[in-house]
Design an enzyme around this catalytic site. Structure first.
Site, PDB file in Angstrom:
ATOM      1  N   GLU A   1       3.114  -1.681  -0.076  1.00 42.56           N
ATOM      2  CA  GLU A   1       2.711  -0.327   0.329  1.00 42.56           C
ATOM      3  C   GLU A   1       1.840  -0.418   1.577  1.00 42.56           C
ATOM      4  O   GLU A   1       1.425  -1.513   1.954  1.00 42.56           O
ATOM      5  CB  GLU A   1       1.883   0.295  -0.804  1.00 42.56           C
ATOM      6  CG  GLU A   1       2.628   0.378  -2.116  1.00 42.56           C
ATOM      7  CD  GLU A   1       1.765   0.904  -3.254  1.00 42.56           C
ATOM      8  OE1 GLU A   1       0.549   1.109  -3.060  1.00 42.56           O
ATOM      9  OE2 GLU A   1       2.321   1.116  -4.328  1.00 42.56           O
TER      10      GLU A   1
ATOM     11  N   HIS B   1      -2.346   4.168  -5.101  1.00 41.67           N
ATOM     12  CA  HIS B   1      -3.313   3.117  -5.435  1.00 41.67           C
ATOM     13  C   HIS B   1      -4.539   3.139  -4.527  1.00 41.67           C
ATOM     14  O   HIS B   1      -4.502   3.655  -3.422  1.00 41.67           O
ATOM     15  CB  HIS B   1      -2.638   1.748  -5.347  1.00 41.67           C
ATOM     16  CG  HIS B   1      -1.492   1.599  -6.290  1.00 41.67           C
ATOM     17  ND1 HIS B   1      -0.180   1.522  -5.873  1.00 41.67           N
ATOM     18  CD2 HIS B   1      -1.455   1.558  -7.628  1.00 41.67           C
ATOM     19  CE1 HIS B   1       0.607   1.420  -6.918  1.00 41.67           C
ATOM     20  NE2 HIS B   1      -0.136   1.445  -8.003  1.00 41.67           N
TER      21      HIS B   1
END
Lengths: 398, 77, 299
Positions: free
Chosen positions: C215, C256
């Site tokens: 990510e 996250h």
């Protein structure tokens, strides 16, 4: 959580690092402004207190030679916007004359998995571009020790009194970084005055949100309770999503960011939500929002979020996409989405572009979706294929 | 009755069970509330049912939970 | 022999009586994990699923060989639990807990280095060697794990716990089994990054290819690229990078804790570039992944 400059300077002062003696002026208090003007030492630095970098370039920092000039700068700054942040307070300080500027920072290096000290002789506004910085890892298990900073500074060419003075400042900054669970403590610039003193002219402190619980004193001192962890302004819809999330502890759902599209998204978890959002755009879809769901949310929470998404008139349909779930339950999410649409008097079969959540309790979830004619996809359909179906409006099984 | 779940309490059985009221604390999603002579069903809450089985295992003769999205024959949870 | 966790890996659970820990302990036992006991201070002497619960790690390490611990305690207690495990000779720590203060994570990493221990996590769902054993909760209940994970030769590492299972499932439905899958954790600093674990996968004769999920944010990818430039891998490597839209959204966190673009290096574009230059196949579309892996394995 980023602290305001004046809060950071309070911490520096407590740690024994010299800062200019400033006065804080708030918007809406003429008395404040007058007393500031009366008490100020000229020439003065007039600094807007906003949680963003680049204030100098954006016109958020000015200088005043006398009280008249100070008043006009206060009037200009208070209530204005600097890089999208409203100026509520201004810090007025005596302007410090200096011969040299330095950069001192302590932060974490995630690749090295260590705290690092960074030093540059080229302090000032463009230090990130200057490149001439030296770095050293700072162990946290051992008590802070000045020699590490002395070595680093010596390697950068500092000598004599400057080396000793700077070592002292750096060691104190490192103590502050550790004691307050900072993730960044940066002085830029630290200046050397003609009298040979080291003074911190600006400071950037970021606290670890996950460690705030052990700093009740700071939270109280600066009123950090309720301050947004990131300084982004929320839209009314985004605020409402946060309210829905906090009204019910079951699951996470409501980290919402609005976009200008027509396809509402309920997506999760962390990684899959990014995957799904990209895939929708890749296939030409226009997301109306990012909204991560996970952690097994209640039926109520999903229902309320569904209604919230569809409350935007330009949102035509919603797509519900998650990775193969093991904690979150397929059937409970399906219930929430369908119920939200029914409560709005709409048809789930029309409003749901695709429902793609395989995993725990999928048999019940899929049975429920079949009953309402909702297009769904199982684990043999990947996240990007599901996104494509949602955009094409073709749907999956019903 | 909820949209997806129906929870029935059989009054006569329920009254016979001294412990019917314990459903109130037993249910993890608060479907049962104080009612006349024991527990009652909070219809606002029934769609939160996780089909965990705590209630019908505790009082098999008094509680019935049906999934309204499953064909009649298999709907009983 | 699987890596990190195998059939005979002897495991304890710190915080075993917690709601989440009790649940994944039961699921893991069902799946065949060799969990020998658990620790909850103040609850020593109890039993959970027939396993002894003790007040201290030492009571378990004195009775059993303990290869690994799963730490599932509230954030303020993670550091002490980890130190207790390391100082009692446990060399593999899986930290499930989220939101551990960053200073504590770094201190655990430092003690791991001193003692030769390895931490996976924090904020990791776990490690699984399909058909053999599991450390943690990745994949959920045993029957769900068996649907998503099957034994085979593809390794998986992911910064997202959910995507660890999603990718395994994608491989499984396309006829590709997995050797070992690791959820490395979604926090800004984790004990074991891609560059730390790639050696372990390379040393595993059962792993023939390695798939990564990542990510925006963090420096894990540049560390991997540096390692590959210095020493290319024997394994065909594939990476899927999610969150292209985040590149344009500087300063906003998505998903996250570490998923945040603050500088150019944090973007998916920069990551794709450096990894591609280092010889990693950057997968543009998730559904294309199984085909690419098959090609590499058969070629």
């Amino acid at each position: 959580m980023r602290l305001y400059e004046h809060e950071g300077k309070t911490l520096l002062e407590q740690a024994g690092i010299t800062v200019p003696k400033g006065t804080l002026v708030s918007s809406g208090s003429a008395a404040d402004a007058e007393s500031a003007a009366g008490a100020a030492t000229f020439p003065a630095a007039v600094k807007s207190q906003v949680l963003t970098g680049g204030r100098m370039k954006a016109g958020g920092i000015a200088f005043a030679e006398d009280a008249d000039q100070l008043n006009s700068e206060l009037t200009r700054l208070l209530g204005s916007e600097i890089r999208g942040h409203r100026v509520e307070t201004v810090l007025v300080e005596p302007r410090t004359q200096f011969d040299r500027e330095f950069y001192l920072g302590i932060t974490y290096d995630s690749a090295a998995k260590s705290a690092v000290a960074v030093f540059s002789q080229a302090g000032g506004i463009d230090v990130e571009q200057a490149g001439a910085a030296v770095k050293a890892e700072i162990p946290l298990l051992l008590p802070a020790s000045g020699f590490r900073f002395k070595e680093l500074l010596a390697s950068a060419g500092l000598q004599g009194r400057l080396l000793s003075g700077m070592t002292g400042v750096f060691t104190k900054l490192a103590g502050l970084f550790r004691d307050y669970d900072c993730i960044l403590a940066e002085i830029n610039p630290l200046v050397l005055t003609p009298e040979g003193k080291l003074v911190a002219l600006d400071v950037h402190v970021e606290l670890d949100d996950d460690a705030l619980y052990r700093h009740a004193d700071l939270v109280k001192q600066f009123g950090l309770e309720g301050r947004d962890a990131d300084a982004r302004e929320r839209s009314p819809l985004e605020r409402k999503a946060e309210e829905i999330d906090s009204a019910d502890h079951r699951g996470v759902a409501g980290r919402m960011v609005e976009f200008p599209g027509n396809l509402g998204l309920l997506i999760g978890g962390g990684g899959a939500s990014l995957t799904a959002f990209d895939a929708v755009q890749r296939h030409g879809g226009k997301p109306a929002n990012y909204c991560e769901i996970g952690g097994n949310p209640s039926v109520w929470k999903v229902k309320e979020l569904t209604k919230l998404l569809l409350s935007r008139e330009d949102v035509e349909r919603i797509a519900v996409i998650m990775n193969v779930v093991s904690n979150t339950r397929v059937d409970l999410v399906a219930r929430g989405v369908v119920k939200g649409i029914l409560e709005l008097g709409l048809d789930p079969a029309e409003k749901i572009a695709i429902f793609r959540i395989p995993g725990a309790w999928e048999e019940d979830g899929f049975a429920l979706l079949r009953k309402y004619g909702v297009p769904y996809a199982d684990r043999t359909v990947s996240i990007d294929q599901a996104a494509k179906m949602a955009v094409a409006g073709a749907g999956g099984e019903r | 009755m909820g949209e997806f779940i129906a929870v029935y309490l059989k009054d006569e059985e329920c009254a016979a069970h001294e412990g019917c009221r314990r459903l109130i604390s037993l249910c993890p999603v608060d479907i049962f509330v104080e009612g006349e002579g024991g527990a009652a069903v909070d219809e606002e809450q029934v769609d939160e049912c996780t089909l965990c089985g705590l209630c019908w295992e505790a009082l098999p003769d008094a509680v019935e939970v049906r999934r309204l999205y499953i064909d009649e024959a298999e709907a009983r949870a | 022999m699987a890596i990190l966790v195998d059939k005979d890996t002897s495991i304890i659970v710190q915080g075993i009586t917690g709601r989440e820990a009790a649940s994944f302990t039961k699921d893991s036992l069902d799946y065949g994990a060799r969990i020998v006991g658990g620790v909850t201070p103040g609850k020593g002497g109890q039993e959970v699923f027939g396993l002894p619960v003790t007040d201290t790690v030492r009571e378990l390490t004195e009775r059993f060989r303990v290869d690994a611990t799963i730490i599932s305690v509230p954030p303020p207690f993670v550091k002490d639990a980890a130190f207790e495990a390391i100082e009692n000779g446990i060399r593999l720590l899986l930290v499930v807990t989220e939101r551990v203060p960053r200073r504590d994570v770094v201190e655990i990493v430092e003690l791991c280095r001193l003692r030769g221990a390895r931490m996976i996590g924090p904020n990791s769902l776990g490690v699984i060697s399909p058909g053999k054993s599991r450390l943690g909760m990745v994949g959920g209940p045993a029957e769900d794990v068996r649907k998503s994970y099957v034994p085979g030769n593809v390794g998986v590492m992911s910064r997202s716990g959910g995507m660890t299972t999603e990718i395994a499932n994608l491989l499984t439905v396309n006829g590709l089994g997995q050797s070992t899958c690791v959820s490395v954790g979604g926090d800004p600093i984790v004990g074991s990054q891609f560059a730390d674990l790639i050696d372990v996968f390379e040393a595993d004769p059962e792993t023939h290819a390695l798939v990564l999920f990542t990510e925006p944010g963090g420096a894990m990818e540049s560390a991997l690229a540096a390692r590959l430039r210095e020493r290319p891998s024997r394994l065909p490597l594939f990476i899927f990078i999610a969150g292209k839209f985040v590149d344009q959204m500087r300063g906003v966190r998505f998903g996250h804790a570490a998923t945040l673009v603050q500088s150019e290096a944090d973007t998916t574009e920069a990551k794709a570039r450096i990894l591609s230059e280092a010889g990693v196949t950057v997968v543009e579309e998730l559904s294309a992944l199984p085909g690419l892996v098959k090609e590499a394995l058969n070629g």
